[in-house]
Design a protein around this motif. Structure first.
Motif, PDB file in Angstrom:
ATOM      1  N   LEU A  67       0.823  -1.206   0.000  1.00 30.96           N
ATOM      2  CA  LEU A  67       0.000   0.000   0.000  1.00 30.96           C
ATOM      3  C   LEU A  67       0.858   1.257   0.000  1.00 30.96           C
ATOM      4  N   SER A  68       1.905   1.290   0.838  1.00 28.73           N
ATOM      5  CA  SER A  68       2.744   2.492   0.888  1.00 28.73           C
ATOM      6  C   SER A  68       3.479   2.712  -0.431  1.00 28.73           C
ATOM      7  N   GLU A  69       3.865   1.619  -1.123  1.00 30.96           N
ATOM      8  CA  GLU A  69       4.530   1.771  -2.423  1.00 30.96           C
ATOM      9  C   GLU A  69       3.567   2.337  -3.452  1.00 30.96           C
ATOM     10  N   ILE A  70       2.342   1.843  -3.458  1.00 31.10           N
ATOM     11  CA  ILE A  70       1.351   2.355  -4.408  1.00 31.10           C
ATOM     12  C   ILE A  70       1.059   3.824  -4.120  1.00 31.10           C
ATOM     13  N   LEU A  71       0.969   4.194  -2.849  1.00 28.07           N
ATOM     14  CA  LEU A  71       0.741   5.602  -2.502  1.00 28.07           C
ATOM     15  C   LEU A  71       1.927   6.468  -2.919  1.00 28.07           C
ATOM     16  N   ASP A  72       3.140   5.942  -2.757  1.00 26.75           N
ATOM     17  CA  ASP A  72       4.323   6.672  -3.204  1.00 26.75           C
ATOM     18  C   ASP A  72       4.312   6.843  -4.719  1.00 26.75           C
ATOM     19  N   ASP A  73       3.921   5.788  -5.433  1.00 26.12           N
ATOM     20  CA  ASP A  73       3.825   5.881  -6.896  1.00 26.12           C
ATOM     21  C   ASP A  73       2.787   6.926  -7.315  1.00 26.12           C
ATOM     22  N   LEU A  74       1.696   7.001  -6.569  1.00 26.08           N
ATOM     23  CA  LEU A  74       0.650   7.977  -6.890  1.00 26.08           C
ATOM     24  C   LEU A  74       1.133   9.417  -6.713  1.00 26.08           C
ATOM     25  N   SER A  75       2.170   9.588  -5.895  1.00 30.07           N
ATOM     26  CA  SER A  75       2.720  10.937  -5.708  1.00 30.07           C
ATOM     27  C   SER A  75       3.672  11.347  -6.820  1.00 30.07           C
ATOM     28  N   THR A  76       4.128  10.390  -7.619  1.00 26.50           N
ATOM     29  CA  THR A  76       5.084  10.691  -8.695  1.00 26.50           C
ATOM     30  C   THR A  76       4.582  10.298 -10.084  1.00 26.50           C
ATOM     31  N   HIS A  77       3.475   9.572 -10.150  1.00 29.61           N
ATOM     32  CA  HIS A  77       2.909   9.139 -11.424  1.00 29.61           C
ATOM     33  C   HIS A  77       1.434   9.536 -11.489  1.00 29.61           C
ATOM     34  N   GLN A  78       0.917   9.596 -12.699  1.00 27.64           N
ATOM     35  CA  GLN A  78      -0.511   9.802 -12.874  1.00 27.64           C
ATOM     36  C   GLN A  78      -1.272   8.569 -12.385  1.00 27.64           C
ATOM     37  N   GLU A  79      -2.508   8.770 -11.936  1.00 30.02           N
ATOM     38  CA  GLU A  79      -3.317   7.667 -11.418  1.00 30.02           C
ATOM     39  C   GLU A  79      -3.461   6.557 -12.449  1.00 30.02           C
ATOM     40  N   GLU A  80      -3.630   6.933 -13.718  1.00 29.85           N
ATOM     41  CA  GLU A  80      -3.785   5.940 -14.788  1.00 29.85           C
ATOM     42  C   GLU A  80      -2.503   5.116 -14.942  1.00 29.85           C
ATOM     43  N   GLU A  81      -1.354   5.762 -14.747  1.00 32.03           N
ATOM     44  CA  GLU A  81      -0.079   5.058 -14.871  1.00 32.03           C
ATOM     45  C   GLU A  81       0.082   4.036 -13.749  1.00 32.03           C
ATOM     46  N   VAL A  82      -0.292   4.422 -12.535  1.00 34.11           N
ATOM     47  CA  VAL A  82      -0.181   3.507 -11.404  1.00 34.11           C
ATOM     48  C   VAL A  82      -1.115   2.310 -11.584  1.00 34.11           C
ATOM     49  N   LEU A  83      -2.321   2.592 -12.048  1.00 30.54           N
ATOM     50  CA  LEU A  83      -3.274   1.513 -12.296  1.00 30.54           C
ATOM     51  C   LEU A  83      -2.730   0.553 -13.340  1.00 30.54           C
ATOM     52  N   GLU A  84      -2.100   1.098 -14.378  1.00 35.05           N
ATOM     53  CA  GLU A  84      -1.523   0.260 -15.430  1.00 35.05           C
ATOM     54  C   GLU A  84      -0.361  -0.572 -14.899  1.00 35.05           C
ATOM     55  N   LEU A  85       0.453   0.013 -13.995  1.00 35.89           N
ATOM     56  CA  LEU A  85       1.555  -0.734 -13.380  1.00 35.89           C
ATOM     57  C   LEU A  85       1.038  -1.947 -12.617  1.00 35.89           C
ATOM     58  N   VAL A  86       0.038  -1.729 -11.777  1.00 38.57           N
ATOM     59  CA  VAL A  86      -0.526  -2.823 -10.980  1.00 38.57           C
ATOM     60  C   VAL A  86      -1.175  -3.858 -11.895  1.00 38.57           C
ATOM     61  N   LYS A  87      -1.861  -3.389 -12.921  1.00 36.68           N
ATOM     62  CA  LYS A  87      -2.526  -4.302 -13.859  1.00 36.68           C
ATOM     63  C   LYS A  87      -1.501  -5.202 -14.553  1.00 36.68           C
ATOM     64  N   LYS A  88      -0.376  -4.622 -14.972  1.00 36.30           N
ATOM     65  CA  LYS A  88       0.659  -5.397 -15.652  1.00 36.30           C
ATOM     66  C   LYS A  88       1.290  -6.414 -14.704  1.00 36.30           C
TER      67      LYS A  88
END
Length: 370
Positions: A67-88
């Motif tokens: 969870l903390s990694e995803i929140l950190d990613d959301l601070s440096t990436h667009q929400e769509e990019e983070v969703l795509e990362l998790v999806k991949k």
């Protein structure tokens, strides 16, 4: 190297595809190429006796981000990019499991847990406050609630009273995974040359000249799958990141089950064969760990042992059995680089510490560039 006529004929002449790196990405790429081009001559070059990056040296986490990694990613990436990362990552794990089978790789879905130390009070409260928001974001992928608070049932010490549990994460036996991939590659008439380090290559537009530590040869296409070593072949968007690991001797009645992250994912541990495998600490000295040299440092190894004593196994005697390190590939962005570099050269690199999760997908995408 003084090759015979036979050696050159069988291994190094009329090569259609040469893959540099025999990790998860390289082997998966080779298998997909064999499926696409049944009669092609496919050669894999590997610098080590065994895959020498992170594929045989990782902790075997089948995870897609705490969870903390995803929140950190959301601070440096667009929400769509983070969703795509998790999806991949999620899709890549499904590919790996389908490709090799859960029994073959000892896949177990015991869940993933994120722990927070007493000093991480602010991060702990922040993560708890964001659970509902992140669950809403991930709902399209999992169709279920992903993160939830969970009491300290494993009796760790010096941590916050609750973990954050992700029931969809699992673990594998890294050695069995790579053994199974290598068997598939060998059964598919794909050749691997070990202890063969590529020094440089030259795309001549008609083919590619490859110079190794011992010989030079030509190939029609090159696919780079070296990840942590990619910068040595001119891919500057990737930096090496060494991950140090240790494992204990077997511990009687070890009750810890699952995969665990601590300190925003910079530390990670699990139970394997009644031992604690524990790695991380790169954040103690990022610059020193930005290296392609294997080995350990006193700074990080002492910290790993300290956390074992004070957090993970505070009431249990243990002995260290082995220590090792692997080389990951990271960069300013989390997204893997899968692209054509020149007319006959392609790459699939920068797994960002998520090679088990996305390696199969990146290898497939790399082969699909041809």
């Amino acid at each position: 190297m003084n090759f015979s006529y036979w050696e050159h004929k069988i291994w190094l002449s009329d090569v259609d595809f040469t893959i540099i790196g025999s990790g998860i990405v390289g082997l998966t790429c080779a298998l997909k190429l064999r499926h696409k081009f049944p009669d092609a001559k496919i050669l894999i070059l590997e610098r080590g006796m065994l895959p020498n990056g992170a594929s045989t040296k990782n902790a075997g986490f089948a995870c897609f981000g705490s969870l903390s990694e995803i929140l950190d990613d959301l601070s440096t990436h667009q929400e769509e990019e983070v969703l795509e990362l998790v999806k991949k990552r999620h899709h890549g794990l499904q590919l790996l499991r389908k490709h090799l089978g859960d029994q073959t790789i000892d896949y177990c879905q015991h869940g993933g847990y994120e722990l927070f130390t007493k000093n991480d009070e602010a991060l702990y409260q922040y993560c708890l406050s964001k659970i509902e928001e992140v669950n809403h974001l991930l709902k399209p992928i999992f169709n279920h609630t992903v993160f939830s608070a969970h009491n300290n049932s494993f009796n760790f010490k010096n941590i916050q009273p609750q973990y954050i549990l992700n029931p969809f994460e699992g673990q594998i036996d890294t050695g069995k995974m790579m053994e199974a991939l290598l068997k598939k590659v060998q059964a598919s008439n794909i050749k691997i040359l070990n202890n063969c380090s590529v020094k440089e290559y030259q795309d001549t537009t008609t083919n590619v000249e490859i110079k190794t530590n011992d010989f030079t040869f030509y190939t029609n296409k090159v696919l780079i799958a070296t990840n942590g070593f990619a910068s040595q072949l001119g891919i500057k968007e990737v930096r090496p990141a060494r991950a140090q690991v240790l494992i204990t001797q077997p511990i009687k009645d070890l009750h810890i089950k699952g995969t665990f992250h601590l300190d925003q994912g910079y530390y990670y541990f699990r139970n394997i064969d009644n031992r604690i495998l524990f790695g991380g600490g790169r954040n103690l000295d990022f610059k020193a760990e930005e290296t392609t040299e294997s080995g350990q440092t006193e700074l990080i190894q002492k910290k790993l042992e300290e956390i074992l004593r004070t957090v993970i196994l505070p009431e249990t005697d243990f002995e260290i059995s082995q220590r090792w390190s692997g080389i990951m590939g990271v960069g300013d962005q989390k997204k893997s680089i899968v692209k054509q570099i020149s007319q006959n050269v392609f790459c699939g690199v920068r797994q960002g510490g998520m090679g088990v999760a996305i390696g199969s997908l990146v290898g497939t995408e790399l082969a699909d560039l041809l």
